[in-house]
Design a protein around this motif. Structure first.
Motif, PDB file in Angstrom:
ATOM      1  N   ASN A 123       0.860  -1.170   0.000  1.00  0.00           N
ATOM      2  CA  ASN A 123       0.000   0.000   0.000  1.00  0.00           C
ATOM      3  C   ASN A 123       0.904   1.229   0.000  1.00  0.00           C
ATOM      4  N   LYS A 134       0.135   4.325   0.014  1.00  0.00           N
ATOM      5  CA  LYS A 134      -0.316   5.401   0.910  1.00  0.00           C
ATOM      6  C   LYS A 134       0.228   5.199   2.320  1.00  0.00           C
ATOM      7  N   THR A 135       0.118   3.965   2.819  1.00  0.00           N
ATOM      8  CA  THR A 135       0.551   3.676   4.185  1.00  0.00           C
ATOM      9  C   THR A 135       2.006   3.232   4.252  1.00  0.00           C
ATOM     10  N   GLU A 143       0.121  -5.146   3.157  1.00  0.00           N
ATOM     11  CA  GLU A 143      -1.169  -5.492   3.750  1.00  0.00           C
ATOM     12  C   GLU A 143      -1.593  -6.850   3.220  1.00  0.00           C
ATOM     13  N   THR A 199      -3.748  -0.158  -5.392  1.00  0.00           N
ATOM     14  CA  THR A 199      -3.965   1.034  -4.562  1.00  0.00           C
ATOM     15  C   THR A 199      -3.730   2.238  -5.437  1.00  0.00           C
TER      16      THR A 199
END
Length: 160
Positions: free
Chosen positions: A117, A119-120, A124, A155
């Motif tokens: 991911n 963004k993070t 995941e 994502t």
């Protein structure tokens, strides 16, 4: 106005350094695939720029070659093995890179799958509904299966 080769070399050197800085930034912001290998190639290239026994033309050619390799990552699919920290446990997994849009993993026993991911900035875990799709995509990347359309989780980057 005639530009002498020595003067041209002095003008090209800062350009080449900026090009390397741009590559460094690209790798830092990109999906973390083969990151150590890519950073090592960049470090080797930086060291080559310091060498006086390598011509300016050869230095520039090597920089353009690395740019081409980075461009190619954006339009290719690849599968390779790598050690990955999954929930605090280091284990070897198959990594699947699809261009620069998806980075996925599958444990060697095929039981655990996940995606990066962006963004993070974390891996995941995915639900098991993607197992067969990721497994098939890995086989396609290794040229063990014919190419076909596969649905995988992606994502989307956020607008900043």
């Amino acid at each position: 106005a005639i530009i002498h080769s020595a003067e041209m070399e002095r003008q090209i050197a800062p350009l080449m350094l900026r090009m390397l800085d741009s590559l460094d930034q690209l790798i830092a912001l990109d999906l973390p695939f083969k990151k150590e290998e890519r950073m090592q190639k960049l470090a080797t290239l930086r060291a080559t720029l310091e060498r006086s026994d390598v011509s300016v033309a050869e230095k520039y050619r090597k920089i353009l070659e690395m740019y081409q390799n980075e461009i190619d990552y954006g339009r290719t699919i690849e599968a390779y093995r790598e050690d990955l920290d999954i929930n605090g446990v280091e284990q070897q997994v198959d990594i699947l890179r699809i261009g620069r849009i998806a980075l996925l993993y599958q444990s060697l026993d095929g039981e655990r799958i996940g995606s990066w991911n962006q963004k993070t900035q974390k891996w995941e875990e995915l639900d098991s509904s993607y197992k067969s799709k990721i497994q098939k995509a890995i086989r396609i990347a290794r040229e063990q299966a014919a190419p076909e359309l596969i649905k995988i989780p992606v994502t989307l980057p956020s607008a900043s």
